[in-house]
Design an enzyme around this catalytic site. Structure first.
Site, PDB file in Angstrom:
ATOM      1  N   SER A   8     -15.514  -4.418 -28.053  1.00  0.00           N
ATOM      2  CA  SER A   8     -15.851  -4.942 -29.379  1.00  0.00           C
ATOM      3  C   SER A   8     -14.676  -4.745 -30.320  1.00  0.00           C
ATOM      4  CB  SER A   8     -17.085  -4.235 -29.931  1.00  0.00           C
ATOM      5  OG  SER A   8     -17.252  -4.612 -31.282  1.00  0.00           O
ATOM      6  N   HIS A  31     -15.782  -9.097 -27.518  1.00  0.00           N
ATOM      7  CA  HIS A  31     -16.979  -9.152 -28.371  1.00  0.00           C
ATOM      8  C   HIS A  31     -16.538  -9.162 -29.838  1.00  0.00           C
ATOM      9  CE1 HIS A  31     -21.299  -8.288 -29.064  1.00  0.00           C
ATOM     10  NE2 HIS A  31     -20.874  -7.534 -30.074  1.00  0.00           N
ATOM     11  N   ASP A  33     -17.875  -9.188 -33.676  1.00  0.00           N
ATOM     12  CA  ASP A  33     -19.035  -8.938 -34.532  1.00  0.00           C
ATOM     13  C   ASP A  33     -18.866  -9.620 -35.880  1.00  0.00           C
ATOM     14  OD1 ASP A  33     -20.736  -7.161 -32.954  1.00  0.00           O
ATOM     15  OD2 ASP A  33     -19.039  -5.780 -33.046  1.00  0.00           O
ATOM     16  N   MET A  35     -20.447 -10.223 -39.405  1.00  0.00           N
ATOM     17  CA  MET A  35     -21.462  -9.622 -40.309  1.00  0.00           C
ATOM     18  C   MET A  35     -21.281 -10.205 -41.705  1.00  0.00           C
ATOM     19  SD  MET A  35     -21.280  -5.643 -39.192  1.00  0.00           S
ATOM     20  CE  MET A  35     -21.081  -5.122 -37.485  1.00  0.00           C
ATOM     21  N   HIS A  64     -21.042 -12.303 -31.715  1.00  0.00           N
ATOM     22  CA  HIS A  64     -22.338 -11.704 -32.050  1.00  0.00           C
ATOM     23  C   HIS A  64     -22.558 -11.925 -33.550  1.00  0.00           C
ATOM     24  CE1 HIS A  64     -24.769  -7.672 -32.402  1.00  0.00           C
ATOM     25  NE2 HIS A  64     -25.507  -8.733 -32.673  1.00  0.00           N
ATOM     26  N   MET A  66     -24.312 -11.465 -36.713  1.00  0.00           N
ATOM     27  CA  MET A  66     -25.279 -10.653 -37.477  1.00  0.00           C
ATOM     28  C   MET A  66     -25.295 -11.240 -38.886  1.00  0.00           C
ATOM     29  SD  MET A  66     -24.223  -7.003 -35.871  1.00  0.00           S
ATOM     30  CE  MET A  66     -22.691  -7.663 -35.261  1.00  0.00           C
ATOM     31  N   MET A 135     -30.117  -4.644 -28.660  1.00  0.00           N
ATOM     32  CA  MET A 135     -29.307  -3.737 -29.481  1.00  0.00           C
ATOM     33  C   MET A 135     -29.730  -2.291 -29.223  1.00  0.00           C
ATOM     34  SD  MET A 135     -27.087  -5.469 -31.200  1.00  0.00           S
ATOM     35  CE  MET A 135     -26.454  -4.093 -32.165  1.00  0.00           C
ATOM     36  N   GLY A 140     -24.875  -3.335 -37.558  1.00  0.00           N
ATOM     37  CA  GLY A 140     -24.184  -3.213 -38.840  1.00  0.00           C
ATOM     38  C   GLY A 140     -22.894  -2.416 -38.794  1.00  0.00           C
ATOM     39  N   GLY A 142     -20.046   0.045 -36.205  1.00  0.00           N
ATOM     40  CA  GLY A 142     -19.609   0.634 -34.950  1.00  0.00           C
ATOM     41  C   GLY A 142     -19.719   2.147 -35.024  1.00  0.00           C
ATOM     42  N   ASP A 173     -25.588  -3.343 -26.584  1.00  0.00           N
ATOM     43  CA  ASP A 173     -24.544  -3.237 -27.613  1.00  0.00           C
ATOM     44  C   ASP A 173     -24.925  -2.133 -28.584  1.00  0.00           C
ATOM     45  OD1 ASP A 173     -22.532  -3.668 -29.453  1.00  0.00           O
ATOM     46  OD2 ASP A 173     -23.330  -5.575 -30.187  1.00  0.00           O
ATOM     47  N   GLY A 174     -24.008  -1.148 -28.689  1.00  0.00           N
ATOM     48  CA  GLY A 174     -24.195  -0.063 -29.640  1.00  0.00           C
ATOM     49  C   GLY A 174     -24.241   1.291 -28.959  1.00  0.00           C
ATOM     50  N   GLY A 195     -17.264  -0.624 -28.344  1.00  0.00           N
ATOM     51  CA  GLY A 195     -16.268  -0.685 -29.410  1.00  0.00           C
ATOM     52  C   GLY A 195     -15.481   0.595 -29.493  1.00  0.00           C
TER      53      GLY A 195
HETATM   54  O1  LIG Z   1     -22.826  -5.069 -32.976  1.00  0.00           O
HETATM   55  C1  LIG Z   1     -22.277  -4.015 -33.197  1.00  0.00           C
HETATM   56  C2  LIG Z   1     -22.736  -3.164 -34.349  1.00  0.00           C
HETATM   57  O2  LIG Z   1     -23.734  -3.801 -35.027  1.00  0.00           O
HETATM   58  C3  LIG Z   1     -21.086  -3.577 -32.375  1.00  0.00           C
HETATM   59  O3  LIG Z   1     -20.838  -4.541 -31.374  1.00  0.00           O
HETATM   60  C4  LIG Z   1     -21.262  -2.203 -31.751  1.00  0.00           C
HETATM   61  O4  LIG Z   1     -21.693  -1.272 -32.637  1.00  0.00           O
HETATM   62  C5  LIG Z   1     -19.999  -1.750 -31.060  1.00  0.00           C
HETATM   63  O5  LIG Z   1     -19.538  -0.528 -31.521  1.00  0.00           O
HETATM   64  P1  LIG Z   1     -19.781   0.874 -30.766  1.00  0.00           P
HETATM   65  O6  LIG Z   1     -19.552   0.628 -29.296  1.00  0.00           O
HETATM   66  O7  LIG Z   1     -18.772   1.772 -31.393  1.00  0.00           O
HETATM   67  O8  LIG Z   1     -21.212   1.265 -31.043  1.00  0.00           O
HETATM   68 FE   LIG Z   2     -22.041  -6.458 -31.510  1.00  0.00          FE
END
Ligand SMILES: O=C(CO)[C@H](O)[C@H](O)COP(=O)(O)O
Ligand SMILES: [Fe+2]
Length: 224
Positions: A8, A31, A33, A35, A64, A66, A135, A140, A142, A173-174, A195
């Protein structure tokens, strides 16, 4: 089932996006993001940046979204070069129409669920999709901690995909890292967004390989 690692770019240095994208060439997808500070309380990047990023890397872009009103904006990300577009079901006015439009424009159609959104009401939509994103943090930001309570939803989603005999991908993801990726893989995810675990490492490309090996070990499946 092919295992994929999607770094990410959210955790990269935004002043050096092209170099940061090149640092993970060899990953399956990059990836991205998007937002809008409405659907989520953060603001990142939009269509012009996706357009430039797509020209700067060979790695296909996994966008992605958001954002509010993905029905209006998703086509523009495909025109900017996204190979896969994920919209949130909580934001889409007409998810089936949107998924069909994304496919018709030549991209992979993907739908995301926030942690509190169950998969069960959307079982009948699965054939319209190329990927489902569960998710594993509140979207929102990383660097958040992985939500273990999402593991049963990953398992149930995998069961529904298999029950319908679908080839679609299941993305998480997350908070995906060396500490959590094996549990996600065991639960049935096959596409892993990471990420901070990639861009926070000294060698992002090596971090991608290490994550891939852990996911493969957990499932006994070679990746792509
Ligand atoms: O969609 C996301 C946050 O909304 C990111 O893709 C995700 O958080 C990646 O970061 P990490 O791997 O550090 O959690
Ligand atoms: Fe994401």
């Amino acid at each position: 089932m092919a295992l994929q690692i999607n770094p990410s770019i959210l955790s990269a240095d935004f002043s050096r996006l092209a170099d940061e994208a090149k640092a993970v060439e060899g990953a399956d997808w990059l990836h991205v993001d998007v937002m809008d500070n409405h659907f989520v309380p953060n603001l990142t990047l939009g269509v012009p940046v996706v357009d430039s990023l797509g020209k700067a890397t060979e790695t296909p872009l996994d966008c992605h979204l958001m954002i509010d009103d993905p029905d209006r904006w998703a086509p523009q990300y495909i025109e900017a070069g996204a190979g896969s577009v994920t919209f949130h079901v909580e934001a889409a006015a007409a998810p089936v129409r949107l998924a069909r439009e994304i496919r018709a424009k030549g991209a992979r159609a993907s739908m995301a669920l926030k942690p509190a959104t169950p998969i069960e009401p959307y079982e009948d939509l699965l054939p319209e999709l190329d990927m489902l994103l569960v998710m594993t943090v509140e979207p929102g930001f990383g660097g958040q901690a992985f939500l273990d309570i999402m593991l049963p939803k990953i398992r149930r989603t995998r069961q529904l995909i298999d029950k319908h005999g679908l080839q679609m991908w299941l993305q998480v993801d997350g908070g995906v890292s060396a500490a959590t990726i094996e549990r996600c893989a065991e639960a049935g995810a096959d596409v892993f967004v990471a990420g901070s675990a990639v861009y926070g490492a000294d060698d992002p490309a090596k971090a991608v390989q290490a994550l891939r090996q852990l996911a493969e070990k957990a499932t006994g499946t070679p990746g792509t």
